[in-house]
Design a protein around this motif. Structure first.
Motif, PDB file in Angstrom:
ATOM      1  N   SER A  91       9.906   5.579   3.266  1.00  0.00           N
ATOM      2  CA  SER A  91       9.231   6.864   3.456  1.00  0.00           C
ATOM      3  C   SER A  91       9.504   7.807   2.291  1.00  0.00           C
ATOM      4  O   SER A  91      10.604   7.766   1.702  1.00  0.00           O
ATOM      5  CB  SER A  91       9.751   7.553   4.735  1.00  0.00           C
ATOM      6  N   GLU A  92       8.541   8.658   1.998  1.00  0.00           N
ATOM      7  CA  GLU A  92       8.761   9.673   0.960  1.00  0.00           C
ATOM      8  C   GLU A  92      10.006  10.491   1.263  1.00  0.00           C
ATOM      9  O   GLU A  92      10.708  10.930   0.368  1.00  0.00           O
ATOM     10  CB  GLU A  92       7.561  10.609   0.857  1.00  0.00           C
ATOM     11  N   GLU A  93      10.259  10.699   2.565  1.00  0.00           N
ATOM     12  CA  GLU A  93      11.326  11.631   2.961  1.00  0.00           C
ATOM     13  C   GLU A  93      12.705  10.981   3.078  1.00  0.00           C
ATOM     14  O   GLU A  93      13.684  11.650   3.369  1.00  0.00           O
ATOM     15  CB  GLU A  93      10.954  12.324   4.284  1.00  0.00           C
ATOM     16  N   LEU A 115       3.759  13.235   5.648  1.00  0.00           N
ATOM     17  CA  LEU A 115       2.961  14.453   5.642  1.00  0.00           C
ATOM     18  C   LEU A 115       2.596  14.750   4.186  1.00  0.00           C
ATOM     19  O   LEU A 115       3.457  15.131   3.387  1.00  0.00           O
ATOM     20  CB  LEU A 115       3.771  15.622   6.247  1.00  0.00           C
ATOM     21  N   ASP A 116       1.344  14.508   3.835  1.00  0.00           N
ATOM     22  CA  ASP A 116       0.907  14.722   2.444  1.00  0.00           C
ATOM     23  C   ASP A 116       0.236  16.090   2.340  1.00  0.00           C
ATOM     24  O   ASP A 116      -0.593  16.432   3.180  1.00  0.00           O
ATOM     25  CB  ASP A 116      -0.082  13.620   2.049  1.00  0.00           C
ATOM     26  N   GLY A 117       0.623  16.840   1.304  1.00  0.00           N
ATOM     27  CA  GLY A 117       0.040  18.169   1.112  1.00  0.00           C
ATOM     28  C   GLY A 117       0.879  19.248   1.778  1.00  0.00           C
ATOM     29  O   GLY A 117       0.384  20.236   2.295  1.00  0.00           O
ATOM     30  N   SER A 118       2.205  19.008   1.767  1.00  0.00           N
ATOM     31  CA  SER A 118       3.116  19.910   2.503  1.00  0.00           C
ATOM     32  C   SER A 118       2.944  21.381   2.114  1.00  0.00           C
ATOM     33  O   SER A 118       3.144  22.258   2.941  1.00  0.00           O
ATOM     34  CB  SER A 118       4.573  19.513   2.245  1.00  0.00           C
ATOM     35  N   LEU A 273       2.520  11.770  -8.567  1.00  0.00           N
ATOM     36  CA  LEU A 273       2.270  11.054  -7.320  1.00  0.00           C
ATOM     37  C   LEU A 273       3.023   9.733  -7.281  1.00  0.00           C
ATOM     38  O   LEU A 273       3.299   9.123  -8.316  1.00  0.00           O
ATOM     39  CB  LEU A 273       0.757  10.864  -7.141  1.00  0.00           C
ATOM     40  N   ARG A 274       3.380   9.324  -6.057  1.00  0.00           N
ATOM     41  CA  ARG A 274       4.248   8.172  -5.882  1.00  0.00           C
ATOM     42  C   ARG A 274       3.411   6.915  -5.666  1.00  0.00           C
ATOM     43  O   ARG A 274       2.452   6.880  -4.876  1.00  0.00           O
ATOM     44  CB  ARG A 274       5.193   8.405  -4.684  1.00  0.00           C
ATOM     45  N   LEU A 275       3.797   5.851  -6.348  1.00  0.00           N
ATOM     46  CA  LEU A 275       3.026   4.604  -6.341  1.00  0.00           C
ATOM     47  C   LEU A 275       2.972   3.965  -4.949  1.00  0.00           C
ATOM     48  O   LEU A 275       1.883   3.609  -4.460  1.00  0.00           O
ATOM     49  CB  LEU A 275       3.645   3.606  -7.331  1.00  0.00           C
ATOM     50  N   TYR A 277       3.529   4.870  -1.737  1.00  0.00           N
ATOM     51  CA  TYR A 277       2.969   5.424  -0.496  1.00  0.00           C
ATOM     52  C   TYR A 277       1.907   6.494  -0.739  1.00  0.00           C
ATOM     53  O   TYR A 277       1.510   7.213   0.166  1.00  0.00           O
ATOM     54  CB  TYR A 277       4.079   5.982   0.422  1.00  0.00           C
ATOM     55  N   GLU A 278       1.475   6.635  -1.999  1.00  0.00           N
ATOM     56  CA  GLU A 278       0.288   7.456  -2.283  1.00  0.00           C
ATOM     57  C   GLU A 278      -0.683   6.629  -3.134  1.00  0.00           C
ATOM     58  O   GLU A 278      -1.805   6.350  -2.723  1.00  0.00           O
ATOM     59  CB  GLU A 278       0.691   8.757  -3.006  1.00  0.00           C
ATOM     60  N   GLY A 279      -0.259   6.194  -4.334  1.00  0.00           N
ATOM     61  CA  GLY A 279      -1.163   5.457  -5.227  1.00  0.00           C
ATOM     62  C   GLY A 279      -1.682   4.159  -4.642  1.00  0.00           C
ATOM     63  O   GLY A 279      -2.906   3.960  -4.528  1.00  0.00           O
TER      64      GLY A 279
HETATM   65 MN    MN Z   1       2.003  13.098  -0.668  1.00  0.00          MN
END
Ligand code: MN
Ligand code: AHG
Ligand code: MN
Ligand code: MN
Length: 333
Positions: A91-93, A115-118, A273-275, A277-279
């Motif tokens: 997870s990003e978090e 949660l993207d766009g915090s 941006l992160r590969l 979990y986003e890219g």
């Molecule tokens: Mn994001």
């Protein structure tokens, strides 16, 4: 108009048509849809319940974490982890990989941005959740480790996102097209609303944070100057649309056509941006819808990951528009 097909029913139908698929994917995506309903419940009540504002901690990204980041993260880990289908999560978090409570029978790895766009949460602008699913390589799920997460985007078995906007829409692909479902709160189901999404080859929108212009490479500056010139023959100038939530910018461009660019900057030389979990998940969806996704040179899905939170420049959207941006990035134009 919806055909009253739930996302669970749609995934089942998809799997009947493709012998290589197993019923497992249905369960995985149903798990994600369930977690999305839990997150949606809080997002749509934000402002009424104590879920806005900062949580008082900083994450591995160096970002000040919002309460809803942590709420969404917790719901996804526990609501999905409890079903035992995932052997491992990233997870990003969470700085490190997550081993769900009962993972002994899990065959999959889940990478997600809860949660993207915090930055948009507290001001009622669309935010989202992004997810990416791989089959683990480890034969024993209890031994699943970071290597089961760090796989090329081309190895994904499913990917998708949820956008919590004026309506809540869940979009997914399992490699057989891209399909969108709109949440109907009166029955608590995601219903098919966008079957077989195909993104236009060219669009009139470009999405980039022009506030970072001073931090851009000269090639990026040249690209920006080019797309603002008057030339109706090449559909210029483009119109700018930048929400600051990747999922919202991506979703609009996917449906109407357009290009999203997060280039290298002096602050983020490898892009922000992160590969994992986003890219990768958005690149999988974009390609399945007939679009293009690169880091300005390489196909996003071909990048061999080395770290869970590694960043990448991202050029994603309508094929013709992404190619133009790449030609500037590569100094061809
Ligand atoms: Mn994001
Ligand atoms: P997250 O909220 O998951 O950390 O992601 C934020 C990302 C993405 O959603 C958006 O496109 C980008 O950050 C915006 O960055 P800038 O504010 O630098 O433009
Ligand atoms: Mn996030
Ligand atoms: Mn974040």
């Amino acid at each position: 108009m919806s055909k009253l097909i739930t996302i669970e029913r749609h995934i089942l139908e998809q799997q009947k048509n493709f012998p290589e698929a197993t019923g497992e994917l249905t369960d995985l995506l149903s798990d994600v849809a369930f977690a999305a309903k839990l997150v949606r419940r809080e997002v749509v009540r934000a402002g009424l319940v104590d879920i806005l504002g900062f949580a008082g901690s900083t994450n591995v990204q160096g970002e000040e974490v919002k309460k809803l980041d942590l709420f969404a993260n917790d719901k996804i880990i526990n609501a999905i982890g409890q079903h035992g289908r995932f052997a491992i999560m990233g997870s990003e978090e969470n700085e490190e990989i997550i081993t769900p409570p009962n993972n002994e029978n899990g065959s999959y790895a889940l990478l997600f941005d809860p949660l993207d766009g915090s930055s948009n949460i507290d001001v009622n602008v669309s935010v989202g959740t992004i997810f990416s699913i791989y089959k683990i390589k480890n034969s024993d799920p209890r031994k699943a480790d970071i290597s089961d997460c760090l796989q090329k985007g081309s190895e994904q078995v499913a990917a998708g996102y949820v956008i919590y906007g004026s309506s809540v829409v869940m979009v997914y692909t399992t490699g057989h097209g891209v399909h969108g479902f709109t949440y109907d709160p009166t029955i608590g189901e995601f219903l098919l609303s966008h079957e077989n999404i195909v993104t236009p080859k060219h669009g009139k929108y470009y999405s980039i944070n022009e506030g970072s212009y001073a931090q851009f490479n000269d090639t990026t500056k040249k690209y920006l100057d080019y797309i603002k010139e008057e030339d109706s023959a090449t559909g210029r100038p483009y119109s700018t649309r930048y929400i600051g939530s990747l999922v919202a910018d991506f979703h609009r461009n996917l449906l109407t056509g357009g290009v999203f660019v997060y280039p290298p900057t002096t602050k983020h030389p490898n892009g922000k941006l992160r590969l994992m979990y986003e890219g990768n998940p958005l690149a999988y969806i974009c390609e399945q819808a007939g679009g293009r996704a690169t880091d300005g040179r390489r196909r996003i899905l071909d990048i061999d990951p080395s770290e869970l939170h590694q960043r990448t420049p991202l050029y994603i959207g309508s094929e013709d528009d992404v190619r133009v941006a790449e030609e500037f990035e590569q100094g061809i134009r």
